[in-house]
Design a protein around this motif. Sequence first.
Motif, PDB file in Angstrom:
ATOM      1  N   GLY A  72       7.658 -20.027 -50.552  1.00 34.60           N
ATOM      2  CA  GLY A  72       6.366 -20.620 -50.454  1.00 34.60           C
ATOM      3  C   GLY A  72       6.354 -21.635 -49.197  1.00 34.60           C
ATOM      4  O   GLY A  72       8.097 -22.233 -48.141  1.00 34.60           O
ATOM      5  N   TYR A  73       5.298 -22.242 -47.917  1.00 36.24           N
ATOM      6  CA  TYR A  73       5.075 -23.349 -46.860  1.00 36.24           C
ATOM      7  C   TYR A  73       4.163 -23.514 -46.234  1.00 36.24           C
ATOM      8  O   TYR A  73       2.935 -23.157 -47.355  1.00 36.24           O
ATOM      9  N   TYR A  74       3.956 -24.176 -46.202  1.00 32.21           N
ATOM     10  CA  TYR A  74       3.056 -25.506 -45.433  1.00 32.21           C
ATOM     11  C   TYR A  74       2.421 -24.864 -43.712  1.00 32.21           C
ATOM     12  O   TYR A  74       3.253 -24.857 -43.148  1.00 32.21           O
ATOM     13  N   VAL A  75       1.440 -24.455 -43.943  1.00 35.37           N
ATOM     14  CA  VAL A  75       1.409 -24.231 -42.307  1.00 35.37           C
ATOM     15  C   VAL A  75      -0.065 -24.783 -41.667  1.00 35.37           C
ATOM     16  O   VAL A  75      -0.967 -25.164 -42.440  1.00 35.37           O
ATOM     17  N   SER A  76      -0.101 -25.068 -40.778  1.00 35.70           N
ATOM     18  CA  SER A  76      -0.503 -26.251 -39.830  1.00 35.70           C
ATOM     19  C   SER A  76      -0.935 -26.144 -38.496  1.00 35.70           C
ATOM     20  O   SER A  76       0.174 -25.169 -37.728  1.00 35.70           O
ATOM     21  N   LYS A  77      -1.884 -26.496 -38.594  1.00 35.08           N
ATOM     22  CA  LYS A  77      -2.371 -27.035 -37.069  1.00 35.08           C
ATOM     23  C   LYS A  77      -1.980 -25.700 -35.996  1.00 35.08           C
ATOM     24  O   LYS A  77      -1.069 -24.990 -34.515  1.00 35.08           O
ATOM     25  N   ILE A 132       5.212 -25.652 -38.788  1.00 38.73           N
ATOM     26  CA  ILE A 132       5.415 -25.547 -40.721  1.00 38.73           C
ATOM     27  C   ILE A 132       5.755 -26.451 -41.337  1.00 38.73           C
ATOM     28  O   ILE A 132       6.768 -27.163 -40.328  1.00 38.73           O
ATOM     29  N   GLY A 133       5.204 -27.119 -42.352  1.00 39.35           N
ATOM     30  CA  GLY A 133       5.221 -28.360 -42.434  1.00 39.35           C
ATOM     31  C   GLY A 133       4.043 -29.262 -42.178  1.00 39.35           C
ATOM     32  O   GLY A 133       2.797 -29.149 -41.529  1.00 39.35           O
ATOM     33  N   VAL A 134       4.152 -30.317 -43.325  1.00 35.98           N
ATOM     34  CA  VAL A 134       3.391 -31.385 -42.269  1.00 35.98           C
ATOM     35  C   VAL A 134       3.689 -32.618 -41.967  1.00 35.98           C
ATOM     36  O   VAL A 134       4.298 -33.334 -41.857  1.00 35.98           O
ATOM     37  N   GLU A 135       3.585 -33.138 -40.153  1.00 41.39           N
ATOM     38  CA  GLU A 135       3.463 -33.902 -39.787  1.00 41.39           C
ATOM     39  C   GLU A 135       3.319 -35.130 -40.168  1.00 41.39           C
ATOM     40  O   GLU A 135       2.337 -35.494 -41.272  1.00 41.39           O
ATOM     41  N   GLU A 136       3.884 -36.344 -39.153  1.00 43.06           N
ATOM     42  CA  GLU A 136       3.776 -37.838 -39.707  1.00 43.06           C
ATOM     43  C   GLU A 136       2.265 -38.439 -39.391  1.00 43.06           C
ATOM     44  O   GLU A 136       1.930 -38.423 -40.149  1.00 43.06           O
ATOM     45  N   ASP A 137       0.884 -37.463 -38.534  1.00 49.22           N
ATOM     46  CA  ASP A 137      -0.137 -37.677 -38.174  1.00 49.22           C
ATOM     47  C   ASP A 137      -0.337 -37.500 -40.075  1.00 49.22           C
ATOM     48  O   ASP A 137      -2.158 -37.564 -40.142  1.00 49.22           O
ATOM     49  N   TYR A 163       5.639 -34.683 -47.087  1.00 52.45           N
ATOM     50  CA  TYR A 163       6.111 -33.503 -48.374  1.00 52.45           C
ATOM     51  C   TYR A 163       6.574 -32.198 -47.917  1.00 52.45           C
ATOM     52  O   TYR A 163       7.520 -32.336 -46.342  1.00 52.45           O
ATOM     53  N   ILE A 164       7.149 -31.832 -48.979  1.00 56.68           N
ATOM     54  CA  ILE A 164       8.253 -30.418 -48.813  1.00 56.68           C
ATOM     55  C   ILE A 164       7.449 -28.917 -47.822  1.00 56.68           C
ATOM     56  O   ILE A 164       5.928 -28.814 -47.660  1.00 56.68           O
ATOM     57  N   GLY A 165       8.044 -29.148 -46.480  1.00 57.75           N
ATOM     58  CA  GLY A 165       7.306 -28.121 -45.527  1.00 57.75           C
ATOM     59  C   GLY A 165       8.056 -26.253 -45.799  1.00 57.75           C
ATOM     60  O   GLY A 165       6.542 -25.679 -45.570  1.00 57.75           O
ATOM     61  N   PHE A 166       8.617 -26.115 -46.493  1.00 56.71           N
ATOM     62  CA  PHE A 166       9.304 -24.444 -46.640  1.00 56.71           C
ATOM     63  C   PHE A 166       9.866 -25.078 -48.166  1.00 56.71           C
ATOM     64  O   PHE A 166      10.583 -25.749 -48.045  1.00 56.71           O
ATOM     65  N   VAL A 197      13.354 -27.901 -47.673  1.00 56.16           N
ATOM     66  CA  VAL A 197      12.883 -28.739 -46.549  1.00 56.16           C
ATOM     67  C   VAL A 197      11.744 -29.612 -46.663  1.00 56.16           C
ATOM     68  O   VAL A 197      10.858 -29.291 -46.272  1.00 56.16           O
ATOM     69  N   GLY A 198      12.320 -30.486 -46.550  1.00 61.97           N
ATOM     70  CA  GLY A 198      10.754 -31.417 -45.989  1.00 61.97           C
ATOM     71  C   GLY A 198      11.528 -33.298 -45.370  1.00 61.97           C
ATOM     72  O   GLY A 198      13.041 -32.860 -44.357  1.00 61.97           O
ATOM     73  N   GLY A 199      10.873 -33.813 -44.971  1.00 62.53           N
ATOM     74  CA  GLY A 199      11.270 -34.843 -44.330  1.00 62.53           C
ATOM     75  C   GLY A 199      10.659 -34.518 -42.507  1.00 62.53           C
ATOM     76  O   GLY A 199      11.274 -34.023 -42.296  1.00 62.53           O
ATOM     77  N   TRP A 200       9.285 -35.724 -42.409  1.00 64.02           N
ATOM     78  CA  TRP A 200       8.722 -35.829 -41.003  1.00 64.02           C
ATOM     79  C   TRP A 200       9.297 -36.576 -40.504  1.00 64.02           C
ATOM     80  O   TRP A 200       8.433 -36.917 -38.959  1.00 64.02           O
TER      81      TRP A 200
END
Lengths: 287, 346
Positions: A72-77, A132-137, A163-166, A197-200
């Motif tokens: 799974g993964y986060y999709v944003s923006k 893919i993931g959640v940025e600083e904002d 957040y873990i992005g992927f 995979v995380g870290g922002w």
Amino acid sequence: MKFLKFTAILSLTIFLWSCDNDDSPSPEETGSFQVYFDNKVGSNEVNLTAPGDKNYQYETANGEKFNVSMLGYYVSKIVLEGPNGEYYADEMDASAADSKGYYHVMEGESATANIQIENVPAGTYDRVTFTIGVEEDGVQEGAAGGVLDPANGGWFWNWNAGYIGFAIEGTAENSQQEYVDWGNGASTEEKTFALHVGGWKDVADNENFVNNVRTVTLDFGTTVTVGDGLSPMAHVVTDVLKMFDATNIDFNTTYSVHAPKAGAPFANVLEQIFVVHHVHQSTSSHD
Amino acid sequence: MIKNCRKYLTFGWVLLLLYACSDTEAPDKPFGFEKPEHFPEPTYTFENNPVTKAGFELGKKLFFDPMLSRDNSVSCNNCHQQSRAFADTPLHATSIGIDNQFGIRNAPSMANMAFMQEFFWDGGVTHLDFVPINAIESDIEMGESLANVVEKLNNDEEYPALFQAAFGVSEITSPFMLHALSQFTAMMVSANSTYDKYVLEGQPLTELEMAGMNLFQQKCAACHQGELFTDFSHRNNGISSVFGDEGWATITEDPSDIGKFKVPSLRNVEITAPYMHNARFNTLEEVLGHYDGNMVDSPSLDPMFKNGGEVVGIPMTEEEKVQIIAFLKTLTDHDFISNPLFRNND
């Protein structure tokens, strides 16, 4: 004093009026657009199997045999663009009530694969961009609800908040993971792997921080039209085999990734694993 | 575009407010967060979570509620007590969590959290809202899952109505619980010590305290700077050369950061013993004695404590130590530790 009052009211009126005008230059037509994420392992469908299942279905170019138990993964923006300057950015708002513009695509939960973007201005579009993931904002606004809620399936790292992005988990023939009994019925099975995979953090003067959030832009190779009654779709294929091949994964040494630095090699190839397979002018034509 | 509009709207509202103010009496001061005059701007995102009386009281109830732990035995207040500026009592050098397990670090004071950039000794959390998750889900602190806490709150007789009143929500979710806790903890502003009265009102310090303040400026303020008495950095201050708890390196994953910990605020330091992340020292005399000649060298020892290859620490005479400690005691905020606002109502 009267003059001040008059000025205040006049100014407010002008500003409200000008905002109204800026936001909707004309009562333009809008439609919806769908981005469909279709996960694959090479040319194969993803068939989730239980952690520890040693009946391996997939193999990397280097001959590493594996199964997938979770993906799974986060999709944003999400941003849609067209050849005539068409531009539409999906609304983003991470708040306690909801996380607008954040989507959590989970293999095996088919409803999460279809991301429906509403209120897209009518026009032609030939490109989609997403993160893919959640940025600083998204992190630094504080506690957020919806798909980011850590108590409701959100992928949150407590210790290094973000957040873990992927993430992909499964079983691999060469994994050195041993069986671990965590108590209370929880365990980690032998030969499993988990790559999170995380870290922002992006700190200019500190190379220690690894920002593993990636933005991907995909061309359709053609145009689709958004308009009243038209709901086109971009069919995006996410090929996890490309991730393993591009990183030359060796499950013998890489089977437990749970920190930004270890995740960086996978983040660095994220852009390569997504491709627009095809687009449909109408969602209903999708089989 | 939306941002620009917001700007115009804000401007418009300001004008409207000015207009309103010109005609009417100023209303009673609303309940909420107020920045002390001499403090920097808060880091907390109050625009996403404005403090209200209902939200604050709900946060307080949660703070004192052991329901947040797996077996209803540990509340936030267990390790963060008002009489200690919301640090732990000296009896619990490293905090005691669920099943009477010992923690590995000394629970720090929670004063002025709204102004901090990072939380926990290793600096791993960058927003106040996320702080309680670590305590709730730690196996040695509260041993519970965030999801279970939310379920318990939803099934409780009192909480659903309190969340409805504070946030207008019919279902309790974790972000609203975390917002309530932040409303309570962000209000823990400590800015009314003898030192503050000196800074804000010119109330004189004693000769001993003044001498201590001057020495403090020379010898300590490189790290413990500004009105929060921290520069928000992470440093190894030579308390050991072997670090079971790697501190800041846990977050940066850089071996050169092993043994670095966040520089703590010194506000209320008189009443927050023991000192250092691992509760190494019991008294301020021991702390100053450490800096004066007892520091241990290691690869990550902060260079400011060295001269060439030699560890020099912070040389101080015994008289200077007495003076510095006298100054440090002016940072105790008696109003803060006795303020009924933060007391458990139940």
